[in-house]
Write an enzyme that holds these catalytic residues in place. Structure first.
Site, PDB file in Angstrom:
ATOM      1  N   SER A 176     -15.096 -23.170  33.030  1.00 18.70           N
ATOM      2  CA  SER A 176     -14.828 -22.264  31.968  1.00 18.70           C
ATOM      3  C   SER A 176     -14.406 -23.284  30.744  1.00 18.70           C
ATOM      4  O   SER A 176     -14.053 -24.330  30.913  1.00 18.70           O
ATOM      5  CB  SER A 176     -13.576 -21.274  32.073  1.00 18.70           C
ATOM      6  OG  SER A 176     -13.348 -20.796  30.576  1.00 18.70           O
ATOM      7  N   TYR A 213      -5.080 -18.707  34.657  1.00 22.54           N
ATOM      8  CA  TYR A 213      -6.722 -19.069  34.720  1.00 22.54           C
ATOM      9  C   TYR A 213      -6.984 -20.431  34.329  1.00 22.54           C
ATOM     10  O   TYR A 213      -7.899 -21.068  34.854  1.00 22.54           O
ATOM     11  CB  TYR A 213      -7.403 -17.947  33.880  1.00 22.54           C
ATOM     12  CG  TYR A 213      -8.528 -17.747  33.933  1.00 22.54           C
ATOM     13  CD1 TYR A 213      -9.548 -17.193  34.684  1.00 22.54           C
ATOM     14  CD2 TYR A 213      -9.366 -18.398  32.618  1.00 22.54           C
ATOM     15  CE1 TYR A 213     -10.994 -17.340  34.499  1.00 22.54           C
ATOM     16  CE2 TYR A 213     -10.744 -18.528  32.511  1.00 22.54           C
ATOM     17  CZ  TYR A 213     -11.432 -17.780  33.462  1.00 22.54           C
ATOM     18  OH  TYR A 213     -12.831 -17.796  33.404  1.00 22.54           O
TER      19      TYR A 213
HETATM   20  P1  NAI Z   1     -17.215 -10.562  36.945  1.00 25.48           P
HETATM   21  O1  NAI Z   1     -16.163 -10.136  37.190  1.00 25.48           O
HETATM   22  O2  NAI Z   1     -18.531  -9.813  36.918  1.00 25.48           O
HETATM   23  O3  NAI Z   1     -17.666 -11.508  38.323  1.00 25.48           O
HETATM   24  C1  NAI Z   1     -16.706 -12.203  39.149  1.00 25.48           C
HETATM   25  C2  NAI Z   1     -17.245 -11.702  40.729  1.00 25.48           C
HETATM   26  O4  NAI Z   1     -16.295 -12.306  41.323  1.00 25.48           O
HETATM   27  C3  NAI Z   1     -17.098 -10.173  40.925  1.00 25.48           C
HETATM   28  O5  NAI Z   1     -18.355  -9.758  41.358  1.00 25.48           O
HETATM   29  C4  NAI Z   1     -15.874 -10.097  41.797  1.00 25.48           C
HETATM   30  O6  NAI Z   1     -15.913  -8.886  42.777  1.00 25.48           O
HETATM   31  C5  NAI Z   1     -16.148 -11.353  42.505  1.00 25.48           C
HETATM   32  N1  NAI Z   1     -14.978 -11.709  43.301  1.00 25.48           N
HETATM   33  C6  NAI Z   1     -13.318 -11.844  42.658  1.00 25.48           C
HETATM   34  N2  NAI Z   1     -12.655 -11.989  43.583  1.00 25.48           N
HETATM   35  C7  NAI Z   1     -13.371 -12.491  44.717  1.00 25.48           C
HETATM   36  C8  NAI Z   1     -13.040 -13.004  46.016  1.00 25.48           C
HETATM   37  N3  NAI Z   1     -11.968 -13.001  46.307  1.00 25.48           N
HETATM   38  N4  NAI Z   1     -14.068 -13.355  46.856  1.00 25.48           N
HETATM   39  C9  NAI Z   1     -15.225 -13.194  46.660  1.00 25.48           C
HETATM   40  N5  NAI Z   1     -15.657 -12.539  45.415  1.00 25.48           N
HETATM   41  C10 NAI Z   1     -14.547 -12.255  44.333  1.00 25.48           C
HETATM   42  O7  NAI Z   1     -17.201 -11.667  35.997  1.00 25.48           O
HETATM   43  P2  NAI Z   1     -18.247 -12.904  35.560  1.00 25.48           P
HETATM   44  O8  NAI Z   1     -17.844 -13.410  33.868  1.00 25.48           O
HETATM   45  O9  NAI Z   1     -19.377 -12.951  36.034  1.00 25.48           O
HETATM   46  O10 NAI Z   1     -17.397 -14.226  36.432  1.00 25.48           O
HETATM   47  C11 NAI Z   1     -17.941 -15.079  37.128  1.00 25.48           C
HETATM   48  C12 NAI Z   1     -17.218 -16.323  36.897  1.00 25.48           C
HETATM   49  O11 NAI Z   1     -17.622 -16.859  35.690  1.00 25.48           O
HETATM   50  C13 NAI Z   1     -15.580 -16.453  37.311  1.00 25.48           C
HETATM   51  O12 NAI Z   1     -15.435 -17.550  37.816  1.00 25.48           O
HETATM   52  C14 NAI Z   1     -15.369 -16.424  35.706  1.00 25.48           C
HETATM   53  O13 NAI Z   1     -13.990 -17.164  35.735  1.00 25.48           O
HETATM   54  C15 NAI Z   1     -16.439 -17.579  35.018  1.00 25.48           C
HETATM   55  N6  NAI Z   1     -16.586 -17.324  33.719  1.00 25.48           N
HETATM   56  C16 NAI Z   1     -16.694 -16.203  32.939  1.00 25.48           C
HETATM   57  C17 NAI Z   1     -16.956 -16.272  31.551  1.00 25.48           C
HETATM   58  C18 NAI Z   1     -17.354 -15.145  30.800  1.00 25.48           C
HETATM   59  O14 NAI Z   1     -17.206 -15.177  29.671  1.00 25.48           O
HETATM   60  N7  NAI Z   1     -17.926 -14.030  31.301  1.00 25.48           N
HETATM   61  C19 NAI Z   1     -16.729 -17.407  30.824  1.00 25.48           C
HETATM   62  C20 NAI Z   1     -16.227 -18.604  31.611  1.00 25.48           C
HETATM   63  C21 NAI Z   1     -16.285 -18.601  32.929  1.00 25.48           C
END
Ligand code: NAI
Length: 261
Positions: A145, A158
């Site tokens: 991130s 985080y």
């Molecule tokens: P999101 O909440 O849609 O995706 C995260 C996914 O990880 C979800 O599907 C969730 O069910 C899954 N997850 C959570 N805990 C888990 C576990 N213990 N085992 C397996 N799966 C698990 O949000 P997003 O934005 O798609 O996030 C994806 C990645 O991108 C994360 O690592 C987040 O920190 C990173 N990120 C997102 C940003 C944004 O602005 N959306 C910016 C920077 C980084």
């Protein structure tokens, strides 16, 4: 499209929603064989699998909690059992929760660290083990991130997890470069996914975030998926140990724009 990705096997963690979903779909479009990992959103994961298949790709959905060691091992095995290999490990799963640091319990701290940092570590370790054992010159991509370099009050767990991912990526890249395994990270800025849904549903909060982005636009998941595809491909064959920021310029100290400072 990257010709060399065709037929390669990828695991994408947390791929039922958001960035993971977009990356899994993009990998499918690249004709890769995709393991769509999910923790609890089985129906969403199945929809991602269906979408990949409708586009002519191959995919399976596999439940695993990335913070559990046995689950991560099982996830890697599922790629081998179903598709016979593992070429690309995309450690994407992550969680966040706003809490002022002085009120954060150890339990709340551990929850984020165990998914974001330890989950990514176990994904890296198991994938690298598999690649070494099978003599695969594969690649690992970690979802970091902009908060691996931009401090983030109320999100100390985080920001610490993502800062850790940056150093983990550099250390592993150095350690396994001689074995032909590349390890990189992606550092997204503010992207339109479920993790931000509540924040961006309020127009004034959304406008505040846009002010932090020199390109004045919230990113779309597909704009991160294209970075993942490039990093996975042979076009990035001389690239290891980097965090590739895809953030509309968020990491460029936007408050200094127009000669301020
Ligand atoms: P999101 O909440 O849609 O995706 C995260 C996914 O990880 C979800 O599907 C969730 O069910 C899954 N997850 C959570 N805990 C888990 C576990 N213990 N085992 C397996 N799966 C698990 O949000 P997003 O934005 O798609 O996030 C994806 C990645 O991108 C994360 O690592 C987040 O920190 C990173 N990120 C997102 C940003 C944004 O602005 N959306 C910016 C920077 C980084």
């Amino acid at each position: 499209m990257y010709k060399d990705l065709e037929g390669k096997v990828a695991i994408v963690t947390g791929a039922a929603t958001g960035l993971g979903k977009s990356i899994a779909i993009r990998f499918g479009q690249e004709k890769m064989k995709v393991v769509v990992n999910y923790r609890s959103k089985s129906e969403d994961a199945q929809k991602v699998v269906e979408e990949i298949k409708q586009n002519g790709g191959e995919a399976i959905a596999v439940q695993a909690d990335v913070s559990k060691e046995e689950d991560v091992k099982r996830l890697i095995e599922s790629a081998h059992t179903t598709f016979g290999s593992l070429d690309v490990m995309m450690n994407n799963a992550g969680v966040q929760k706003e809490i002022p640091s002085h009120e954060m319990s150890l339990e709340e701290w551990n929850k984020v660290i165990s998914v974001n940092l330890s989950g990514t570590f176990m994904g890296c370790r198991e994938a690298i083990n598999y690649m070494l054992e099978h003599n695969i010159k594969g690649t690992v991509i970690n979802m970091s991130s902009v908060h691996d370099i931009i401090p983030w009050p109320h999100f100390v767990h985080y920001a610490s997890s993502k800062g850790g991912i940056k150093m983990m990526t550099e250390t592993l890249a150095l350690e396994y470069a001689p074995r032909g395994i590349r390890v990189n990270s992606i550092g997204p800025g503010a992207i339109n996914t479920p993790i931000n849904a509540e924040k961006f549903s309020d127009p004034s909060t959304k406008a505040d975030v846009e002010k932090l982005i020199p390109m004045a636009k919230i990113g779309e998941p597909e704009e991160i998926a294209s970075v993942a595809a490039w990093l996975a491909s042979n076009e990035a064959r001389y690239v290891t140990g980097i965090t590739l920021y895809a953030d509309g310029g968020m990491t460029l100290y936007p408050s200094f724009q127009a000669g301020k400072g």
